[in-house]
Design a protein around this motif. Sequence first.
Motif, PDB file in Angstrom:
ATOM      1  N   GLU A 127       1.353   4.327  -2.973  1.00 20.44           N
ATOM      2  CA  GLU A 127       1.188   5.741  -2.660  1.00 20.44           C
ATOM      3  C   GLU A 127       2.360   6.596  -3.140  1.00 20.44           C
ATOM      4  OE1 GLU A 127      -1.258   7.669  -1.227  1.00 20.44           O
ATOM      5  OE2 GLU A 127      -2.440   5.892  -1.719  1.00 20.44           O
ATOM      6  N   ASN A 160       1.662   9.152  -5.775  1.00 20.90           N
ATOM      7  CA  ASN A 160       0.862  10.256  -5.247  1.00 20.90           C
ATOM      8  C   ASN A 160       1.737  11.263  -4.520  1.00 20.90           C
ATOM      9  OD1 ASN A 160      -1.483   9.072  -6.215  1.00 20.90           O
ATOM     10  ND2 ASN A 160      -1.892   7.978  -4.307  1.00 20.90           N
ATOM     11  N   ARG A 208       0.832  -1.203   0.000  1.00 20.08           N
ATOM     12  CA  ARG A 208       0.000   0.000   0.000  1.00 20.08           C
ATOM     13  C   ARG A 208       0.867   1.253   0.000  1.00 20.08           C
ATOM     14  NH1 ARG A 208      -4.672   0.530   4.497  1.00 20.08           N
ATOM     15  NH2 ARG A 208      -2.909   1.078   5.844  1.00 20.08           N
ATOM     16  N   ARG A 209       1.963   1.210   0.759  1.00 16.60           N
ATOM     17  CA  ARG A 209       2.902   2.337   0.741  1.00 16.60           C
ATOM     18  C   ARG A 209       3.481   2.538  -0.655  1.00 16.60           C
ATOM     19  NH1 ARG A 209       7.043   2.286   5.843  1.00 16.60           N
ATOM     20  NH2 ARG A 209       5.610   2.941   7.492  1.00 16.60           N
TER      21      ARG A 209
END
Length: 359
Positions: A154, A157, A150-151
Amino acid sequence: MKSLAVLLPGAACLALGVVACSGQRGSTSAPTPAEASVEVAAEIDGDAITVAELDDRIKEELFRSRAGDPSKLYGLRSDALDELIRERLLEIEGKRRGVPADAVVELELEAMGPVTEEEIVTFYEENFAKQGDRTLDEIREQIERYLNSRRAAEVPNRLRERAKIEVLLTAPRYDVVAEGPSKGPAGARVTIVEFSDFQCPYCQRVLATMDEVLAKYPEDVRLVYRHLPLDRIHPNARGAAEAAACADEQGQFWSYHDTLFQNNRALGKEDLVRYATDAGLDATRFQACFDERRFKDKVEADLQAARAVGISGTPAFVVNGIMLSGAQPAEAFYKVIDQELARPAESDDAGSAPTAGPS
């Protein structure tokens, strides 16, 4: 959350399809707009991403779907643009650091430091502890891998926040009058027109999503309800729509609306009258309104307004003129709403006269 299979890399994937009720045997596309004259879809620090690049990336999807619907075409291009922006950002950052693009994510993860025990425990308690079928020790490594993935997702982003990005790709806008029962301030900068059917299970599913959206933007979003009974598959939907309009006449639309969706398998005439009585409406007045079909023209007008812009299934939403079809997640609404709120106030065009197609 019952399984990590939908969360962890390498596990089985869950495809999140947008679902809707359809009253058509075949697909009905909205009128096709003229091709946009703007060839540049976005710029990253002055470097262009062209519409041609997007179409090359989605050419297989275009062929399979024959995307004549302008909203579908925009959706495909928008998804492709997001992917290309992520790739370009990694390439730019890789050049800046003198490393390959695929090494940027690892470097960013190193800078963040390892996943902490507190993060692992918090994730477990929020997603698995109440079920009690798997202990933390049994799935600790899986949770850690998932949090790392998940990191990693990201990272683009984070890079996006540092770059100067101008998105020029614009969604087609449909002129739909925002008339009907509403929630939210009349002067809201964003108006969501919802076309719905009281027998549609996906319309019922999206109720919670609409509550989330209105709670997140209490001053900026207004929701307007319009009827789209799908007579071919939902024989009681039109009667329910007319009954809801009778409840609206007595100022009780939204409570009656909620009752109908809670009981959407029992929408016969006697049921509709009973719900009105239970809600404290003037039963005699409601019965007269319903029996004479006082609002049949109103319901039919809503249905025709939907058809005029190519809507044939429910739920369907027109957000400041931008189409969203099916039981979309809240995040899909947030994306459009945030884009609309970022536009100059004088360019907002939430409500305008209806036409036969997108503007």
